[in-house]
Scaffold this active site. Sequence first.
Site, PDB file in Angstrom:
ATOM      1  N   TYR A 192      -1.610  -7.938 -11.229  1.00 26.73           N
ATOM      2  CA  TYR A 192      -0.572  -7.885 -10.335  1.00 26.73           C
ATOM      3  C   TYR A 192       0.849  -8.644 -10.511  1.00 26.73           C
ATOM      4  CZ  TYR A 192      -4.032  -6.283  -6.868  1.00 26.73           C
ATOM      5  OH  TYR A 192      -5.120  -5.337  -6.161  1.00 26.73           O
TER       6      TYR A 192
ATOM      7  N   GLU B 274       0.840  -1.189   0.195  1.00 26.72           N
ATOM      8  CA  GLU B 274       0.077   0.080   0.015  1.00 26.72           C
ATOM      9  C   GLU B 274       0.789   1.327  -0.010  1.00 26.72           C
ATOM     10  OE1 GLU B 274      -2.565  -0.662  -1.021  1.00 26.72           O
ATOM     11  OE2 GLU B 274      -2.875  -2.678  -0.157  1.00 26.72           O
TER      12      GLU B 274
HETATM   13  N1  BES Z   1      -5.839  -1.542  -4.529  1.00 26.11           N
HETATM   14  C1  BES Z   1      -5.924  -2.745  -4.138  1.00 26.11           C
HETATM   15  C2  BES Z   1      -7.191  -2.729  -3.241  1.00 26.11           C
HETATM   16  C3  BES Z   1      -8.391  -3.159  -4.146  1.00 26.11           C
HETATM   17  C4  BES Z   1      -8.451  -4.430  -5.030  1.00 26.11           C
HETATM   18  C5  BES Z   1      -9.441  -2.391  -4.453  1.00 26.11           C
HETATM   19  C6  BES Z   1      -9.621  -4.516  -5.849  1.00 26.11           C
HETATM   20  C7  BES Z   1     -10.433  -2.723  -5.397  1.00 26.11           C
HETATM   21  C8  BES Z   1     -10.329  -3.662  -5.846  1.00 26.11           C
HETATM   22  C9  BES Z   1      -4.739  -2.830  -3.044  1.00 26.11           C
HETATM   23  O1  BES Z   1      -3.866  -1.981  -3.234  1.00 26.11           O
HETATM   24  C10 BES Z   1      -4.379  -4.232  -3.018  1.00 26.11           C
HETATM   25  O2  BES Z   1      -4.014  -4.795  -3.999  1.00 26.11           O
HETATM   26  N2  BES Z   1      -4.587  -4.951  -1.852  1.00 26.11           N
HETATM   27  C11 BES Z   1      -4.279  -6.411  -1.673  1.00 26.11           C
HETATM   28  C12 BES Z   1      -2.983  -6.631  -1.035  1.00 26.11           C
HETATM   29  C13 BES Z   1      -1.993  -6.697  -1.709  1.00 26.11           C
HETATM   30  C14 BES Z   1      -0.658  -7.008  -0.792  1.00 26.11           C
HETATM   31  C15 BES Z   1      -1.566  -7.735  -2.964  1.00 26.11           C
HETATM   32  C16 BES Z   1      -5.597  -7.240  -1.114  1.00 26.11           C
HETATM   33  O3  BES Z   1      -6.236  -6.261  -0.567  1.00 26.11           O
HETATM   34  O4  BES Z   1      -5.281  -8.340  -0.778  1.00 26.11           O
HETATM   35 ZN    ZN Z   2      -2.472  -2.701  -4.867  1.00 31.16          ZN
END
Ligand code: BES
Ligand code: ZN
Length: 612
Positions: free
Chosen positions: A395, A310
């Site tokens: 990702y 984050e």
């Molecule tokens: N931006 C995302 C959260 C998100 C994901 C919001 C999908 C809306 C839709 C956040 O930065 C994220 O990727 N969070 C991941 C954790 C990360 C370590 C891969 C999560 O929430 O698991």
């Molecule tokens: Zn993210």
Amino acid sequence: MVRVLCWLMVFGLFMPVLAATVAPDPHSFANFQQVRTRHLVLDLAVDFTRQQLTGYAEHQLERLDPTINRLVLDSRNLKITTVTFTNDGVHWQKAAYLLGIEDALKGQPLTIQLQVLTKAVRVYYQTTPQANGLQWLTAAQSSEKKQPFLFSQSQPIHARSWIPLQDTPANRITYQAHIKTPPELLAVMSADNSANTRRNGDYQFDMPQPVPSYLIALAVGDLHFKAMSADTGVYAEKLWLDRATAEFSDTQKMMDAANQLFGKYPWKRYDLLVLPSSFPFGGMENPRLSFVTPTIITGDKSLISLVAHELAHSWSGNLVTNASWNDVWLNEGFTNYVENRIMQQVYGQPRADMELLLNVRALRNLLTHQAPADSRLQADYSGRDPEEAFQQIPYVKGQLLLLTLAQHFGQAKFDQFLREYFAHFAFQSIHTESFIQYFQQQLNSKQSFSEQALQRWLNAPGLPDELALPASDAFARVSAAQQQWLAGKAGLRLLPTAEWSVHEWLHFIDLLPRELTEQQLNELDLVFSLSQSSNAEVFTAWAQLVIPLNYQPIIQPLRQFLLSVGRQKFIIPLYSELKANPQWRSWARQVYREARPGYHPLAQQQLDKLAL
Ligand code: BES
Ligand code: ZN
């Protein structure tokens, strides 16, 4: 020549030509290329009894095409009461407006009539219980169980369910807000929160740096603040505060590392907000104040890469932003890469490598059943819920592309390139093409990374064969130990697990054969207490393994877990496994019925779709 150009601009003929070069956003009704909000003023009262926000959103406008006489905003399930406009910034008059037909995905366009000189419009509105970007928790559902809690989740297209606005990442706005709450509660936003705010139910916020709409965020609850360093701290309910500051105490080190690698942190402070356990995500990169799940507070910093993730968004995503959700890899792939660089610096290469390899395994699992077209980095989510775009492809495949480029050009050179990229596109929203163009000019001018290879990464499904992944000695030792046990050459108690990190445990569980005997499962549980694991990642991996095997001892802890945790990353796979087991399906349905009211509307929506 110059005079002709001015003449063209005055008559508005020039701007549309410029604007037309930018692709519109398939997930928004907004006419942001013609007239756009540049500054938003929010004035909202938070009513916990009615579970409703009431007030207005004022849009200060920039007219890009002076011939256009209407402003189109996005809205979903909002009750609009009045719309006014001003031409001089002083006098306000009623405006004509039309709330259009509802689109299942995008919501309703709110079209407002403008006059030639209109500078700003105000939309007076109320939210409704259907606002899927808000979760209203009763006191009983909060962590402390004494005060209610509210939090927003705007990404990707849910800001429109609590604010009528141009809900596209292509437009950036500054904002200010006046938020009224019950006096005993504290409001925080993705803006300039201050540790010294007086708790009186009347709060002012200012976000002077332009952000896309999905980064507007609000939370209200019995929140308290504890500093971790000069620039970092934690907001949380009291129950979590000490544990959270201990867990996240390396945040300043992470920030120092990122500053070194990618340029000075651009957002002043960096605080974390710990949400109740119903938060549907792991974390959300709301600027200056990341929202995080309490499931990463494990006591051993084992899941702390989520904070690095984050924090990394402060550069990749928040500073340089994907202009549409089709370009989401520019946010998430870059962030996974930056996150892993931070983890290398702060916790060393071996841990960062294990985390990378676990990511790659998750990606490979997904690729076994992903539609090929959706496994392209440049996927097309037009006409579909952009939420679907957020999976391992952008990702991890995105991360692997950057890793491949770093290997090709050398780490130092690539880091420098990224630093320049963030500076060059700072506070802009860009499409994939802009990145590619910049990359070709700045780093690849000699074409040493072939056009063909690049196109394959962007547009071919799956993963290239020639990936160079790190080897993990730690994982190799875990695999060897497991082989010994499976071959009957060593008892479980002889395995060298005392020093294993959570990553090694996850590797161990992922690697176990899917058809273990009941005796083997019992033995694993007896020796390692996996069904009792308080680490949500370990627990979920284990439960996913044993549900198809009808392993009874998981039932009670699993029920407990599903009733207390709302993070989709865990509960969706768990319910999916349960659904696939005919013997456990009706039990799962009952648990879901009981747990559902505590889940976030977005999680409810996803799980309803599962049709347990
Ligand atoms: N931006 C995302 C959260 C998100 C994901 C919001 C999908 C809306 C839709 C956040 O930065 C994220 O990727 N969070 C991941 C954790 C990360 C370590 C891969 C999560 O929430 O698991
Ligand atoms: Zn993210």
